[in-house]
Write an enzyme that holds these catalytic residues in place. Structure first.
Site, short mmCIF file in Angstrom:
data_model
loop_
_atom_site.label_atom_id
_atom_site.label_comp_id
_atom_site.label_asym_id
_atom_site.label_seq_id
_atom_site.Cartn_x
_atom_site.Cartn_y
_atom_site.Cartn_z
N SER A 408 0.81 -1.22 0.00
CA SER A 408 0.00 0.00 0.00
C SER A 408 0.84 1.26 0.00
O SER A 408 0.38 2.31 -0.44
CB SER A 408 -0.91 0.02 1.24
OG SER A 408 -1.74 -1.11 1.28
N HIS A 429 -0.61 -2.61 -6.36
CA HIS A 429 -1.41 -2.27 -5.18
C HIS A 429 -2.86 -2.64 -5.44
O HIS A 429 -3.61 -1.90 -6.07
CB HIS A 429 -1.28 -0.78 -4.84
CG HIS A 429 -2.08 -0.39 -3.64
ND1 HIS A 429 -2.45 0.92 -3.39
CD2 HIS A 429 -2.58 -1.12 -2.60
CE1 HIS A 429 -3.15 0.97 -2.28
NE2 HIS A 429 -3.25 -0.25 -1.78
#
Length: 686
Positions: A408, A429
C-alpha cells in the site's frame, strides 16, 4: 455500398432481406454517420420491391455498444436517434435487430424500436444512461416497461443493469437467443414475420399494483442516493401509463436533453474518458509485454486469496504458496468456499467453478514457483518481511518472471534491491477485496523495465481491473491523497468538529463513508502502524494530531475491538462519539491552544476537498501520477469519491480560479509547519 467515417453503413442483400451492417469500430458507437446511414437504409428498404424485411447487425465484435459520448456535450445533429427509430416503426416492412457483443444505451433503444430482436447467447443488453447522469432519450423509458412492467423497468433503468441474453429473453426483451450464426438466424427470423409489423410502442404496459411500483421506486431512490437522473428516470417511466405515447416520448427527450448538458452528466462523461485513458499509459505505451499463463501468489491470507480468485476468474493458472500448512489450507478453503457460494447463488455454473478450482495449486513447496510467469507477493505490510520473501522468490522464480509486491505504501526500490533482478520488480497495489475492487495501482520502480511494466498493465486488463500507472513514492497516488484528506479531517477535529459531523458532511457530499467510519471499519491500528514507522522522520514542528494514536493505546482499534472513534456492539455501530472520545479531542484542542468552534458542513467539505486537490497537484508535479485524470480514477474507484462529482480534479476545474487559489493558500497556512502550497496550474490545464 462502401463504408467510410461519414457513411459507416454497408448494405448486403440476402435475397429478399436487406442486411444493414454497421461499420464504426471499435464499438459501433451510434454516431451521426451511423444514424444517417441507418435512416437512409430504412428509406431504401421502404421503397424496394425486392426486399421484404430488414436486419440491422454490427460488424466486428459488437452491435451498437452505446452512443457517441463526445456528441453529448454539443448540440445534436439530425437525424437524431428518435427520428431513426420512428423511421423503423413507420416502415411498412419488419426490421430485426441482430445483437452480438453489447446493445447498450442508444443501441438497445434502437433494438427496442425494431420489430424483433435476435441475439447471440453471449450478448448483453441494457440502458445505462442513468449511470452517465442522464435518462434514456430515445424511447427506452417507454418501450421497456411495455414488456417488463413499470416496477422492473424502474429497477433496470435506474441501476443501469446489463442483462445477459438468456435473462433478457426470459423478460421478453429478446425474441430469440442463438448459439449458431447470428446473421443467418436473424435473416431467417425476419422471413418468419411474413411482412408483419410488431411495434413495442403498440403494446400495453402490464398491470401492476401501486404498492409494487412504489417499492421499486423507493428502492431505486435509496440505491441511487436520490440523485436527479434517478428521480427523472422514475418520472419518465411512470408516464408510460399516464400520458399518450407521443407526449411521453417528447417529455422523455426534453428531460434527456436537459440532463445531458447538466453538471452530473458532464462529470460522468469526464470520468468515462479518464477511465479509458488510465489504461493507456502515457509512457512506455509502445512496450511489448511478456506472455503469461501462470501466476504465483505468495501469501494465502485474505488479500492473497482475493488476488488468486481474480486470476482464476481471468482464466489463469495459480500457484498459491504459504510457509505454513494450516494457513495454506485456510486460504485454499477460502477460494473453494467462494466458488461454492457463487454456484449456490446461481452466478456461476458448477462446471465453470470446477474449471477454476482445477487451475489452483496450493503448496508450501517453493520449488513449485518455477513455472510462474508473474509472481505476486501478498504478505504482511512490513519492509523487512517483504524483503525476506523477495530474496526467497529470487532463488526460485524462473528467469524472465515478473516479480510484483502487493503493497500500500512501501518503497518498491527498497524491495527490488533485495533481489538480483530489480528490472523485473514492480508494485501491484490491489484493493480489498482484491477479487471485487476494480482499482489496481501499477507502480514503477526506478529500475523497472518497460516490458515488465507493460506485462503487469496487461495483467490488470486481463483481471478486468482499472489499472492505473504510477510512480514509486510513499502511498503512491491513492494512499498519499487519502493521507492528506484524513490529516485535514483530523485538523478539523482539533478546530472544533466532532467525528460524526465530519463523517456526515462528507457523506452528504457523496463519499460512500466518512473518514472516521472508514478508519473504524478498516482498523485504526493499520494507520497507527504506518505512523509509527514514519515517526523517526517526522519533523517535530509539524502539526500532528495524536487522537488516533491515543485511541489505539487504549485498545480502541475500531470495529474489530468493539470501539474506535465510535462504539460497536453486537453488529450495531453508534452514530455519535462517546464521552471518552470527546474528552481526547477536547484535550488535543487544548494542548494546541485552539478555541473550539462550530464548523459547517460546507466548510468541512471544502477543506477536505482542498486538501486532496493541493496534494494531487504536488504528486502530479513530482510525476507520481502521469495524468491529472488518473487522480480522479483512483479516488473514485478506490476511495469512495462520488462518481457524479467526476473526481477531485474535475471538481477543482469547476471552481472559480481566484477563489480556489485564495482558499488553498488559507488551508496551507492553517495546516501548520511543513505544509506546502502546490502550483495547481498543472491540474487545471485540460
Amino acid at each position: 455500398m462502401n463504408t467510410s467515417p461519414s457513411n459507416p453503413i454497408q448494405l448486403v442483400a440476402a435475397q429478399d432481406v436487406l442486411v444493414i451492417e454497421i461499420h464504426n469500430p471499435p464499438i459501433n458507437a451510434g454516431s451521426l454517420g451511423v444514424r444517417q446511414g441507418i435512416f437512409d437504409a430504412i428509406e431504401q428498404l421502404s421503397r424496394s420491391t425486392v426486399w421484404q424485411a430488414g436486419v440491422i447487425i454490427g460488424a466486428g465484435s459488437t452491435f451498437i455498444a452505446g452512443s457517441d459520448l463526445k456528441e453529448f456535450g454539443q448540440p445534436l445533429e439530425d437525424p437524431q436517434l428518435p427520428m431513426v427509430i420512428a423511421a423503423i416503426e413507420q416502415c411498412a416492412k419488419p426490421v430485426v435487430a441482430a445483437i452480438h457483443g453489447a446493445a447498450l444505451g442508444g443501441g438497445f433503444e434502437l433494438a427496442l424500436g425494431c420489430d424483433a430482436r435476435v441475439a447471440d447467447v453471449r450478448a448483453v443488453v441494457g440502458l445505462p444512461e442513468v449511470t452517465l447522469g442522464m435518462i434514456p432519450g430515445a424511447g427506452g423509458t417507454q418501450r421497456l416497461p411495455r414488456r417488463v412492467g413499470l416496477a422492473k423497468a424502474i429497477e433496470l433503468i435506474c441501476a443501469g443493469t446489463r442483462l445477459p441474453a438468456r435473462q433478457a429473453l426470459d423478460l421478453g426483451l429478446l425474441d430469440q437467443v442463438v448459439d449458431t450464426d447470428l446473421r443467418t438466424a436473424a435473416v431467417e427470423f425476419a422471413r418468419t414475420l411474413k411482412g408483419r409489423k410488431r411495434r413495442l410502442a403498440d403494446e400495453n404496459v402490464p398491470a401492476e399494483t401501486a404498492e409494487h411500483i412504489t417499492q421499486a421506486e423507493q428502492a431505486a431512490l435509496r440505491a441511487g442516493r436520490n440523485r436527479p437522473p434517478v428521480r427523472a428516470a422514475i418520472e419518465a417511466i411512470k408516464t408510460a401509463i399516464t400520458l399518450p405515447l407521443d407526449e411521453a416520448l417528447l417529455a422523455e427527450r426534453e428531460t434527456f436533453n436537459t440532463l445531458r448538458l447538466g453538471p452530473e452528466a458532464h462529470a460522468l462523461r469526464h470520468l468515462f474518458f479518464a477511465e479509458r485513458n488510465a489504461m493507456k499509459p502515457a509512457v512506455r505505451a509502445s512496450a511489448t509485454y511478456r506472455s503469461f499463463q501462470v501466476v504465483a501468489v505468495i501469501g494465502s491470507g485474505t488479500m492473497g486469496t482475493g488476488i488468486a480468485i481474480a486470476a482464476l476468474d481471468a482464466g489463469l493458472s495459480v500457484v498459491l504458496i504459504d510457509q505454513e500448512d494450516d494457513a495454506l489450507e485456510r486460504g485454499r478453503q477460502r477460494v473453494l468456499d467462494h466458488y461454492k457460494k457463487r454456484v449456490a447463488q446461481g452466478r456461476l455454473k458448477a462446471t465453470e467453478a470446477a474449471s477454476h478450482e482445477a487451475r489452483l495449486l496450493a503448496t508450501t513447496d517453493w520449488s513449485r514457483l518455477g513455472p510462474a510467469d508473474i509472481v505476486i507477493e501478498a504478505v504482511f505490510e512490513e519492509l523487512a518481511v517483504k524483503q525476506a520473501v523477495f530474496r526467497k522468490i529470487d532463488g526460485h522464480a524462473k528467469v524472465g518472471a515478473v516479480l510484483a509486491t502487493n503493497t500500500s505504501y512501501l518503497d518498491i526500490d527498497a524491495i527490488a534491491a533485495s533481489t538480483t533482478r530489480p528490472q523485473d520488480v514492480l508494485g501491484l497495489h490491489f484493493f480489498s477485496p482484491a477479487n471485487v475492487m476494480k482499482l489496481l495501482e501499477v507502480v514503477r520502480g526506478e529500475k523497472t523495465s518497460t516490458d515488465a511494466f507493460a506485462t503487469d498493465m496487461a495483467l490488470g486488463r486481463q483481471l478486468k481491473k482499472m489499472a492505473v500507472p504510477c510512480g514509486n513514492a510513499f502511498g503512491f497516488i491513492g494512499n498519499r491523497l487519502y493521507d492528506a484528506y484524513r490529516r485535514q479531517c483530523e485538523f478539523m477535529l482539533e478546530d472544533g468538529a466532532w467525528p460524526e459531523e465530519v463523517d456526515q458532511a462528507l457523506q452528504e457530499f457523496g463519499f460512500a463513508m466518512g473518514p472516521f467510519s472508514v478508519a473504524d471499519l478498516s482498523g485504526l491500528d493499520i494507520a497507527w502502524r504506518m505512523r509509527r514507522a514514519r515517526a523517526t522522520t517526522r519533523d517535530p514542528r509539524e502539526r500532528y494530531v495524536d487522537i488516533l494514536d491515543l485511541l489505539c493505546e487504549q485498545g480502541r482499534l475500531g470495529r474489530k475491538s468493539g470501539a474506535g472513534y465510535y462504539v460497536h456492539t453486537d453488529g450495531v455501530s453508534s452514530t455519535v462519539t462517546d464521552s471518552a472520545v470527546r474528552g481526547l479531542i477536547e484535550s488535543a484542542s487544548a494542548r494546541r491552544g485552539i478555541v473550539r468552534r462550530t464548523l459547517s458542513a460546507a466548510e468541512i467539505q471544502r477543506r477536505a476537498l482542498l486538501a486532496i486537490v493541493n496534494e494531487a497537484a504536488l504528486l502530479l508535479a513530482e510525476g507520481v501520477a502521469e495524468r491529472a485524470s488518473d487522480i480522479d480514477v483512483v479516488l473514485v474507484h478506490g476511495y469512495g469519491f462520488p462518481r457524479w462529482e467526476g473526481g477531485p480534479v474535475f471538481w477543482a476545474r469547476r471552481q472559480p480560479r481566484a477563489e480556489l487559489l485564495e482558499d488553498l493558500n488559507s488551508l496551507v497556512q492553517t495546516s501548520g509547519h511543513g505544509a506546502r502550497l502546490a502550483d495547481i496550474s498543472c491540474l487545471l490545464e485540460h
